[in-house]
Design a protein around this motif. Structure first.
Motif, PDB file in Angstrom:
ATOM      1  N   SER A  78       0.816  -1.221   0.000  1.00  0.00           N
ATOM      2  CA  SER A  78       0.000   0.000   0.000  1.00  0.00           C
ATOM      3  C   SER A  78       0.845   1.264   0.000  1.00  0.00           C
ATOM      4  CB  SER A  78      -0.953   0.006   1.187  1.00  0.00           C
ATOM      5  OG  SER A  78      -1.855  -1.060   1.082  1.00  0.00           O
TER       6      SER A  78
ATOM      7  N   SER B 181       0.701   9.088  -6.084  1.00  0.00           N
ATOM      8  CA  SER B 181       0.902  10.527  -5.850  1.00  0.00           C
ATOM      9  C   SER B 181       1.963  11.116  -6.777  1.00  0.00           C
ATOM     10  CB  SER B 181       1.240  10.802  -4.389  1.00  0.00           C
ATOM     11  OG  SER B 181       2.482  10.251  -4.055  1.00  0.00           O
TER      12      SER B 181
ATOM     13  N   GLY C  59      -6.548   3.227  -6.344  1.00  0.00           N
ATOM     14  CA  GLY C  59      -6.216   3.721  -5.016  1.00  0.00           C
ATOM     15  C   GLY C  59      -7.348   3.523  -4.029  1.00  0.00           C
TER      16      GLY C  59
ATOM     17  N   GLN D 226      -7.324   1.024  -0.758  1.00  0.00           N
ATOM     18  CA  GLN D 226      -7.562   1.539   0.593  1.00  0.00           C
ATOM     19  C   GLN D 226      -8.729   0.819   1.252  1.00  0.00           C
ATOM     20  OE1 GLN D 226      -8.088   5.711  -0.165  1.00  0.00           O
ATOM     21  NE2 GLN D 226      -5.898   6.117  -0.282  1.00  0.00           N
TER      22      GLN D 226
ATOM     23  N   ASP E  11       0.632   3.984  -2.888  1.00  0.00           N
ATOM     24  CA  ASP E  11       0.265   5.373  -2.590  1.00  0.00           C
ATOM     25  C   ASP E  11       1.317   6.347  -3.112  1.00  0.00           C
ATOM     26  OD1 ASP E  11      -2.047   4.485  -1.370  1.00  0.00           O
ATOM     27  OD2 ASP E  11      -1.261   4.691   0.674  1.00  0.00           O
TER      28      ASP E  11
END
Length: 188
Positions: free
Chosen positions: A106, A114, A131, A135, A110
């Protein structure tokens, strides 16, 4: 263990000449088609399609149906495999599910999300869904790990198989008359 190299060669051929595999089980919803168009527009081809050469010289797709459908006028890279029909079906059945079994780091995902920048809106939508789904899955996993383990007290039970519902009812009533705690259970 030594593994066989089944790749005969890399060719570039018009996508329109590739024959779809008649047993392709994957479907491609509109959102996936749009995301594929976006990725191909923004990045281009970064992976080869998998094909096998048939006896008449035509090329049959094993993997890459959506890419071929999306760019029918393009010359596309194909890996020609040395496989028979049964092996092609085995690849068709296992290629995508095997990739789907991969886990997710994760933090890495992430960071990658980004840092990545895309111009194509359909690719941005796909990345946002990745994403969000990751999550959600991570939160569900964490919640499942927090649930305290329940202990089941020891009990002794007997299951009686009956020929039909009438016999089941008769056995139930007889057991209840004997003072037994009973439940009726029907399995389909």
């Amino acid at each position: 263990m030594q593994y066989r190299d089944r790749i005969k060669g890399l060719r570039r051929v018009p996508a329109a000449v590739l024959r779809a595999h008649p047993r392709n089980w994957r479907t491609h919803p509109p959102a996936q088609q749009a995301a594929m168009r976006g990725v191909l527009a923004e990045i281009g081809y970064a992976d080869a399609l998998l094909v096998r050469e048939l006896a008449d010289g035509t090329l049959q797709l094993i993997d890459g149906h959506l890419r071929a459908q999306t760019t029918p006028d393009a010359e596309v890279p194909v890996l020609v495999l040395d496989v028979n029909e049964q092996e092609a079906e085995q690849i068709l059945l296992t290629h995508d599910p095997l990739a789907a079994m991969a886990g997710v780091d994760s933090e890495q995902l992430d960071d990658l999300i980004s840092d990545a920048q895309f111009e194509e809106p359909e690719v941005e939508k796909m990345i946002a869904k990745v994403g969000t789904a990751t999550q959600t899955a991570a939160a569900a996993l964490a919640a499942a790990e927090e649930v305290p383990e329940k202990t089941i007290s020891e009990s002794y039970q007997v299951v009686v198989e009956c020929d039909d519902e009438q016999e089941q009812q008769a056995v139930y009533e007889a057991m209840c008359k004997e003072g037994r705690r009973c439940r009726v259970l029907t399995l389909a």
